[in-house]
Scaffold this active site. Structure first.
Site, PDB file in Angstrom:
ATOM      1  N   GLY A   1      36.883 142.966   5.778  1.00 19.80           N
ATOM      2  CA  GLY A   1      35.434 143.275   5.375  1.00 19.80           C
ATOM      3  C   GLY A   1      34.729 142.528   6.318  1.00 19.80           C
ATOM      4  N   HIS A   2      35.152 141.424   7.275  1.00 25.36           N
ATOM      5  CA  HIS A   2      34.128 140.744   8.239  1.00 25.36           C
ATOM      6  C   HIS A   2      34.916 140.968   9.631  1.00 25.36           C
ATOM      7  CE1 HIS A   2      32.066 137.080   9.328  1.00 25.36           C
ATOM      8  NE2 HIS A   2      31.157 137.429   8.441  1.00 25.36           N
ATOM      9  N   PHE A   3      34.499 141.704  10.384  1.00 28.76           N
ATOM     10  CA  PHE A   3      33.985 142.917  10.263  1.00 28.76           C
ATOM     11  C   PHE A   3      35.164 143.961  10.619  1.00 28.76           C
ATOM     12  CE2 PHE A   3      30.829 140.054  11.563  1.00 28.76           C
ATOM     13  CZ  PHE A   3      29.762 140.156  10.634  1.00 28.76           C
TER      14      PHE A   3
END
Length: 150
Positions: free
Chosen positions: A48-50
């Protein structure tokens, strides 16, 4: 003094996915620590990052520094957590935080923390995280020590 992962697990309560210290290279209990965090693509935050450009969140770099600080703050001369009263260590302040370079999969974070002030209730530290001798992040950290409630 050096500590392996077993000694780290005996020193602080953090566990996967929040344990962010893999090894202690050098430590002077109550004074300073040099610890390592190996950053892998398998870290749970990277999806999720990234998704197409994985970067370790800065707040987790600071958390790794705070965990390293906890290890040497509670250690006795043998490097192990002193026996007795169960204590919790809360991260309560960050000052002068700066992020100088991204930390990406394959990097090894060198966590350097020195005590500025240690007491039974509040501790202050100067902390620097480096990758290949380049500063990735630095900050002044403050942590509170509180008894664990049953």
């Amino acid at each position: 003094m050096q500590l392996d992962i077993k000694a780290i697990l005996d020193s602080i309560p953090h566990r996967y996915p929040m344990l962010l210290v893999d090894r202690v290279v050098d430590m002077v209990p109550g004074k300073s620590i040099h610890a390592l965090k190996n950053v892998s693509i398998n870290e749970p935050f990277f999806p999720g990052h990234f998704p197409h450009h994985p970067v370790m969140p800065g707040v987790l770099i600071l958390e790794a520094l705070a965990q390293a600080a906890a290890i040497f703050s509670f250690a006795d001369e043998t490097g192990l957590k002193a026996k007795g009263e169960q204590l919790l260590y809360y991260f309560v302040g960050i000052d002068e935080a700066r992020f100088r370079r991204p930390v990406v999969p394959g990097d090894q974070l060198n966590l350097h923390v020195e005590a500025l002030r240690l007491s039974r209730t509040i501790c202050k530290y100067s902390a620097i995280a480096k990758v290949d001798d380049q500063v990735a992040a630095e900050a002044k950290l403050m942590c509170a020590i509180r008894p664990m409630e049953a």
